[in-house]
Design an enzyme around this catalytic site. Structure first.
Site, PDB file in Angstrom:
ATOM      1  CD  GLU A 164     -74.503  65.914 -46.857  1.00  0.00           C
ATOM      2  OE1 GLU A 164     -73.983  65.761 -45.984  1.00  0.00           O
ATOM      3  OE2 GLU A 164     -74.755  65.804 -48.069  1.00  0.00           O
ATOM      4  CE  LYS A 198     -75.158  63.180 -43.286  1.00  0.00           C
ATOM      5  NZ  LYS A 198     -74.418  63.296 -44.686  1.00  0.00           N
ATOM      6  CB  CYS A 212     -77.439  64.149 -46.983  1.00  0.00           C
ATOM      7  SG  CYS A 212     -76.942  63.238 -48.508  1.00  0.00           S
TER       8      CYS A 212
END
Length: 341
Positions: free
Chosen positions: A40, A116, A230
């Protein structure tokens, strides 16, 4: 399917242009891989919040151009980690920046993006600076005839150490000791018991749920890959939606800090076990913006077995996985068919 997970380490002193060039070269070195995965926000810095606006770019920017070329040169699908995306228009919250993952095919074409959904920071950091993504993304990647095959593992480390491909257990054993070291630092005891993307709404999820629960797989030579990033890892409902869309593999790039690395490992195994999928997780190494990264990238089987781990420094995991294991696991232990909610 041969997977290469590049656990990148970087510092604040490395210019972004030099880092992009270095990473593209690392990707191109993964000859024979079907899928290459990066961490990421490796170009912008996962915790370098003040620099994000300056380093933001479009999905056709410097990172995309370099990784598109690298994917074509190596002949692999490349998950380019994520960028701070600045498309030129504002989002619903008026910020105009997203944490966006990019997937390129063997020809270097951009075949999928994922913004995300869950932003880390508890009101600061990502929630303060970035828009939230809204779409659940599952990609159908056409691998050809390399979707299955025997498993072998190799871990190439920054110190030159290489685990024996004929003895993947040794790779796991060595890196598990590093996992334990990271957990000890965190004060945690580990000894206890692409071609298409899909926005999954309730109706679509319901229509495919029965197939997923029965262990349905993608067509021969294809793999369905769910994308997340994440902090998303802490939200299991996202992964249920991906499974209902047919996902066999979860790909999770991250900038997960060393202080919480025990949670990282536990969550990776949990997502694999509860959804009976392969989890391919690429974390960041090194220290940037005053934050030590946790490393310990991992590939986890549909039964939760850690097949390979990367330890703490910059290194690459290479692993052959047999996608038929997903259907076999679901058939042998059909837990998904007992879902009630």
């Amino acid at each position: 399917m041969r997977v290469a997970v590049i656990q990148l380490a970087y510092t604040d002193s490395e210019p972004m242009g030099a880092r992009i060039e270095r990473v593209a070269s690392l990707v191109e070195s993964q000859k024979g891989a079907d899928l290459v995965v990066l961490p990421e926000l490796w170009s912008a810095g996962g915790f370098d919040y003040p620099a994000w606006n300056e380093k933001a770019q479009s999905v056709e920017g410097p990172v995309a151009r370099a990784l598109s070329e690298a994917a074509a040169n190596v002949g692999a699908f490349v998950h380019a980690g994520s960028i701070i995306e600045k498309p030129g228009e504002k989002g619903p919250e008026g910020r105009g920046l997203w944490n966006t993952s990019l997937m390129f095919d063997r020809d270097g074409d951009l075949v999928g993006t994922y913004r995300k959904i869950h932003r880390f920071g508890f009101g600061n950091g990502e929630p303060k600076l970035l828009e939230a993504g809204e779409e659940v993304i599952v990609l159908d990647l056409a691998l050809g005839d390399r979707a299955g095959g025997a498993m072998a593992a190799e871990v190439a480390a920054d110190d030159g150490a290489v685990c024996d491909p004929a003895n993947p257990e040794a790779c796991v054993e060595a890196s598990q000791s590093e996992w334990a070291m990271g957990a000890e630092l965190a004060g945690v005891n580990l000894d206890g018991d692409m071609s298409t993307s899909s926005e999954v709404d309730d109706a679509a999820a319901a229509s495919v749920a029965d197939d997923a629960r029965e262990g349905a797989s993608a067509p021969d030579g294809h793999v369905k890959v769910g994308l997340s990033t994440c902090y998303d890892l802490r939200f299991p409902e996202l992964y249920r939606k991906q499974v209902d869309a047919g996902a066999q593999v979860f790909v999770i790039p991250a900038a997960w800090p060393a202080a919480r690395i025990a949670a990282w490992r536990t969550l990776l195994q949990a997502r694999a076990i509860e959804n009976q999928v392969f989890v391919i997780a690429c974390n960041t190494a090194g220290t940037h913006a005053g934050t030590e990264m946790g490393g310990n990238s991992a590939i986890v089987s549909p039964t939760g077995e850690v097949l390979a781990e990367a330890g703490r420094g910059e290194r690459t995991i290479t692993l052959d996985i047999d996608l038929d294991d997903v259907a076999a696991t679901r058939e042998a232990f059909p837990v998904l068919s007992d879902r009630r909610l």
